[in-house]
Design an enzyme around this catalytic site. Structure first.
Site, PDB file in Angstrom:
ATOM      1  N   HIS A  71       0.885  -1.181   0.000  1.00 48.93           N
ATOM      2  CA  HIS A  71       0.000   0.000   0.000  1.00 48.93           C
ATOM      3  C   HIS A  71       0.911   1.215   0.000  1.00 48.93           C
ATOM      4  O   HIS A  71       1.502   1.543   1.038  1.00 48.93           O
ATOM      5  CB  HIS A  71      -0.873   0.025   1.256  1.00 48.93           C
ATOM      6  N   PHE A  72       1.050   1.845  -1.163  1.00 46.86           N
ATOM      7  CA  PHE A  72       2.002   2.959  -1.276  1.00 46.86           C
ATOM      8  C   PHE A  72       1.344   4.334  -1.208  1.00 46.86           C
ATOM      9  O   PHE A  72       1.998   5.355  -1.371  1.00 46.86           O
ATOM     10  CB  PHE A  72       2.867   2.795  -2.533  1.00 46.86           C
ATOM     11  N   ARG A  73       0.022   4.360  -0.993  1.00 42.20           N
ATOM     12  CA  ARG A  73      -0.685   5.572  -0.557  1.00 42.20           C
ATOM     13  C   ARG A  73      -0.771   6.710  -1.558  1.00 42.20           C
ATOM     14  O   ARG A  73      -1.208   7.797  -1.174  1.00 42.20           O
ATOM     15  CB  ARG A  73      -0.058   6.123   0.734  1.00 42.20           C
ATOM     16  N   ASN A  98      -6.682   0.699  -2.274  1.00 46.84           N
ATOM     17  CA  ASN A  98      -7.313   1.588  -1.285  1.00 46.84           C
ATOM     18  C   ASN A  98      -6.568   2.914  -1.124  1.00 46.84           C
ATOM     19  O   ASN A  98      -6.286   3.361  -0.023  1.00 46.84           O
ATOM     20  CB  ASN A  98      -7.485   0.879   0.072  1.00 46.84           C
ATOM     21  N   HIS A 143      -8.773  -9.759   0.794  1.00 45.80           N
ATOM     22  CA  HIS A 143      -8.543  -9.576   2.228  1.00 45.80           C
ATOM     23  C   HIS A 143      -9.648 -10.358   2.918  1.00 45.80           C
ATOM     24  O   HIS A 143     -10.828 -10.010   2.823  1.00 45.80           O
ATOM     25  CB  HIS A 143      -8.628  -8.089   2.586  1.00 45.80           C
ATOM     26  N   ASP A 188       2.539  -6.627   2.590  1.00 50.00           N
ATOM     27  CA  ASP A 188       1.405  -5.789   3.000  1.00 50.00           C
ATOM     28  C   ASP A 188       1.916  -4.466   3.578  1.00 50.00           C
ATOM     29  O   ASP A 188       1.290  -3.888   4.474  1.00 50.00           O
ATOM     30  CB  ASP A 188       0.515  -6.528   4.015  1.00 50.00           C
ATOM     31  N   HIS A 200       1.602   4.151   8.182  1.00 51.22           N
ATOM     32  CA  HIS A 200       0.871   5.304   8.730  1.00 51.22           C
ATOM     33  C   HIS A 200       1.909   6.118   9.474  1.00 51.22           C
ATOM     34  O   HIS A 200       2.945   5.578   9.881  1.00 51.22           O
ATOM     35  CB  HIS A 200      -0.218   4.846   9.709  1.00 51.22           C
TER      36      HIS A 200
HETATM   37  O1  DOR Z   1      -3.474  -3.519   8.446  1.00 47.57           O
HETATM   38  C1  DOR Z   1      -3.743  -3.283   7.281  1.00 47.57           C
HETATM   39  N1  DOR Z   1      -3.582  -2.060   6.764  1.00 47.57           N
HETATM   40  N2  DOR Z   1      -4.220  -4.255   6.505  1.00 47.57           N
HETATM   41  C2  DOR Z   1      -4.663  -4.021   5.257  1.00 47.57           C
HETATM   42  O2  DOR Z   1      -5.038  -4.954   4.585  1.00 47.57           O
HETATM   43  C3  DOR Z   1      -4.736  -2.644   4.754  1.00 47.57           C
HETATM   44  C4  DOR Z   1      -3.694  -1.849   5.361  1.00 47.57           C
HETATM   45  C5  DOR Z   1      -3.758  -0.363   5.058  1.00 47.57           C
HETATM   46  O3  DOR Z   1      -4.002  -0.011   3.904  1.00 47.57           O
HETATM   47  O4  DOR Z   1      -3.516   0.425   5.964  1.00 47.57           O
END
Ligand code: DOR
Length: 437
Positions: free
Chosen positions: A60-62, A92, A174, A298, A302
């Site tokens: 997840h590179f945001r 996402n 997921h 994964d 944050h």
């Molecule tokens: O803990 C998680 N964070 N699991 C995920 O599948 C998504 C990810 C996120 O995008 O923060």
């Protein structure tokens, strides 16, 4: 441009041998200990091991939308440093990658920002099956059967049946059962104890959702990949699923368990949650047994400020791309597995599962995505040294032996470790991954 990497122990599909590898342009041009040719650059790699670059199939590179947490520039540098030459990124982001247009926008963004090769999943919603049917230039479809960070969720049976019936791209999911998680969350509604995260997102939630997804895949004869398996209970389901079903495990589910909440708190809050020591051991055994065949991170950063909020507000996710290979090489060093197994789990199997063209093995004609590793180098993982934008890692303070020391992406050397310092060269960027589907 011609580069000759000389005298490394090279992990080839048929076994490891000391030899030399010639890179010409973006490709592996020859593998031969006796190569005599004029080259632009020679790298003496004696004493080191050359492996196909890691393909991380879940990150997840945001970017776009959440770039205060991570972005493609920082994350892809972290990849290069970690020996990861290709990544497949999750939908996402903001906006969610749920249309072909948004998918193409993301590919365009990566073209000018990613140091390593890139691919992006298209996310499923209850209404976008038309987009899922027409999407190309993607490894496949991601379904959040249970919700996690963001608002993607497909929990209704009818919508899931439609997605599995009417699409042809490989699907991954997921798997945490939404109603089980909600019932548990209601039970622990007043809790401020981080350890309750693993009681809310419990073993049953993972089992029910994985069972449901595998049932859908088998009835619709649709290739399906179980993301981030967290419990021993899911292993038999995966084993019984046969050829259509593949699965992966993440470093945090191998190395962390509920006992770690005491020292690491919300830093190890993840979805699916970390489970017990016994789950760690059985997941590891499932890898050794070949039931789970892929390791992915994964990587889900944050900011530290966000992570330090009290439970339950603190978000779920941790960064891992720059340390995942080293964590596994450290196990090679401890004789817990072989380097060849690590290559299978982190490179050749992800390439096979996602039908990636010309990657995942060192073979003439394949892309020159290569990682040179030093199995005797010992370094300590430190927050300050992280390339990930969030600047922290749950492995801070951990000493590991076995590290990537040089990385080539499509024939261009993007990373080298020199006197303990990371050096990057972003003159040439990564390329869009191609698939056989
Ligand atoms: O803990 C998680 N964070 N699991 C995920 O599948 C998504 C990810 C996120 O995008 O923060």
């Amino acid at each position: 441009m011609k580069t000759l990497i000389k005298n490394a122990v090279v992990v080839l599909p048929e076994g490891s041998v000391e030899t030399s590898v010639l890179i010409e342009g973006t490709k592996i041009a020859a593998i031969d200990a006796a190569i005599q040719t004029t080259v632009d650059r020679t790298v003496d790699a004696r004493g080191k091991h050359l492996i196909p670059g890691v393909i991380d199939d879940q990150v997840h590179f945001r970017e776009p939308g959440l770039t205060h947490k991570e972005d493609l520039v920082h994350a892809s540098r972290a990849c290069a440093k970690g020996g990861v030459t290709s990544f497949l990124e999750m939908p996402n982001t903001v906006p969610n990658t749920v249309t072909v247009d948004v998918l193409h926008d993301k590919l365009k963004l990566a073209q000018s920002r990613s140091l390593v090769n890139y691919g992006f999943y298209i996310g499923a919603t209850t209404e976008n099956v038309g987009e899922l049917r027409h999407a190309r230039r993607t490894p496949g479809i991601k379904i959040f059967i249970g919700s996690s960070t963001g608002n993607l969720l497909v929990d209704e049976q009818a919508a899931l049946e439609t997605i599995f019936a009417e699409t042809t791209l490989p699907i991954c999911a997921h798997c945490e059962d939404e109603s089980t998680v909600r019932q548990n969350a209601a039970r622990y509604a007043d809790s401020t104890d981080i350890a309750d995260h693993s009681r809310v997102r419990d073993h049953r939630a993972a089992f029910i959702a994985t069972q449901r997804a595998i049932d859908l895949a088998i009835r619709h004869q649709h290739p399906f990949h179980v993301l981030h398996v967290s419990t021993a209970d899911e292993i038999d389901l995966i084993a019984a699923g046969g050829e259509l079903i593949t699965a992966e495990v993440c470093p945090h589910h191998l190395f962390f368990n509920v006992d770690d909440y005491a020292s690491l708190g919300s830093l190890v809050k993840m979805n699916p949650s970390i489970k017990t020591k016994s789950d760690n051991e059985k997941l590891w055994q499932a890898l050794l047994d070949g039931v789970i065949t892929v390791i992915a991170t994964d990587h889900a950063p944050h900011t530290l400020e966000e992570k330090q909020k009290p439970y339950p507000e603190c978000p779920s996710g941790l960064p891992a791309v720059e340390n995942s290979l080293a964590l596994m090489l450290n196990l090679v060093r401890q004789d817990k597995c072989t380097l060849e197994q690590v290559v299978k789990w982190m490179s050749s199997e992800p390439a096979r599962v996602w039908q990636i063209e010309n990657k995942g093995r060192i073979e003439v004609g394949y892309d020159a995505d290569l990682t040179l590793v030093d199995l005797s180098l010992t370094q300590t993982v430190l927050n300050d040294a992280q390339e990930a934008k969030c600047g922290w890692t749950p492995w801070h303070g951990t000493e590991l032996t076995g590290w990537p020391v040089a990385t080539w992406v499509m024939g261009h050397q993007v990373f080298r470790l020199e006197n303990g310092q990371s050096q990057f060269d972003s003159a040439v960027l990564g390329k869009e991954i191609e698939y056989r589907h």
